[in-house]
Write an enzyme that holds these catalytic residues in place. Structure first.
Site, PDB file in Angstrom:
ATOM      1  CG  ASP A 136      -1.984  -1.034   1.200  1.00 18.16           C
ATOM      2  OD1 ASP A 136      -2.338  -1.463   0.091  1.00 18.16           O
ATOM      3  OD2 ASP A 136      -2.469  -1.427   2.274  1.00 18.16           O
ATOM      4  N   PRO A 137       0.402   2.365  -0.545  1.00 18.12           N
ATOM      5  CG  PRO A 137      -0.681   3.848  -1.993  1.00 18.12           C
ATOM      6  CD  PRO A 137      -0.859   2.527  -1.298  1.00 18.12           C
TER       7      PRO A 137
END
Length: 301
Positions: free
Chosen positions: A47-48
């Site tokens: 995930d970012p």
């Protein structure tokens, strides 16, 4: 006349210690650009907001990506107790809260149900496809989905620290397809206090370790120069979980053309997956049968 590919025909792995705030795809694109590589891919999206190991495959190493994707991975993360969010992490809005705070003994007891073979429902904000669309796109439009539970192997899930009543630090080793955000969400529900991921770091993935990875600053500083090449790891690291079989000269030639080739085997069993090497270089991955490797992937290096 066939169009030649842009970039260098380089093959191997580059391990990035991914920072928070950037997508995995953006990291891959930056690495591909910096190394001027013809082809690049990664083994396992982060995930970012997550940090840690992002193993980027260059060139022929992309053919070994499935083996890293399937390998065990280790995550260190903190669960914020008492709050459920739209995204099951700190990026989302709080939608429900609780004043209940379980003690360490209750947490230890609850973790037992999350070990071994479990079923896990992905977060609403995830890359799972629903009728051809990504779940996160539908979630952004306000669509609530009944996502199907998926099997996950959890090798271990341990309580590492309890900084305060609101936070629990955990470490999980799991197989392919694990959502740490789902673990936090479901653990919070099991404890009756709700929960979401505050921060997440992938410590290692298969043979690759975050602490031995390089930063994007290093990548950018050495972009388009030979200085970066020192950070390219051998392609065969992606095959670490498979046995290596030396090929005979004739066998190597046949394997390179996609045909079964003779290899020298010792303890490999009939029907087992393995990879063949010749003069120190990987030649092919395939199935071992009666003295020959039947290739499924051939390396052109």
């Amino acid at each position: 006349m066939a169009r030649s590919k842009k970039g260098r025909a380089i093959s191997g792995w580059v391990v990035i210690d991914k920072p928070a705030g950037i997508t995995s795809t953006a990291v891959v694109n930056k690495v591909k650009w910096a190394f001027d590589a013809q082809k690049a891919g990664h083994a396992g999206t982060l995930d970012p907001a997550a940090t840690g190991v992002l193993a980027v495959a260059l060139g022929e190493a992309t053919k070994t990506v499935p083996y890293i994707t399937d390998a065990l991975k280790c995550y260190r993360f903190v669960v914020r107790l008492g709050q459920a969010t739209t995204t099951d992490d700190a990026e989302g809005a709080v939608v429900e809260s609780s004043d209940l705070r379980p003690d360490d003994a209750a947490i230890e007891a609850a973790l037992v149900a999350f070990r071994g073979d479990i079923e896990q429902i992905p977060p609403q904000f995830s890359a799972v496809k629903v009728d051809g669309e990504r779940a996160y796109d539908l979630a952004r439009e306000g669509v609530e989905m009944d996502l199907v539970a998926r099997p996950l192997w959890v090798e271990s899930l341990d309580l590492i620290a309890r900084p305060d009543a609101d936070h629990v630090e955990l470490e999980m080793v799991c197989g392919k397809g694990g959502y740490v955000r789902s673990i936090a969400r479901d653990l919070g529900r099991a404890l009756g206090c709700l929960g979401h991921v505050l921060w997440l770091r992938r410590v290692w993935s298969g043979p690759f370790e975050a602490d031995k990875g390089i930063s994007l600053e290093v990548v950018e500083a050495g972009a388009k120069t030979d200085a970066l090449d020192v950070h390219i790891l051998p392609l065969e690291l992606g095959l670490a979980d498979l046995p290596e079989l030396p090929a005979t000269p004739e066998g190597a030639a046949r394997l390179k053309n996609g045909n079964p080739g003779m290899v020298i085997a010792s303890s490999v069993e009939y029907g087992e997956e393995a990879w063949a090497s010749y003069q120190g270089k990987p030649v092919a991955v395939g199935i071992y049968k009666a003295g020959e490797l039947h290739p499924s992937r051939v390396f052109n290096i």
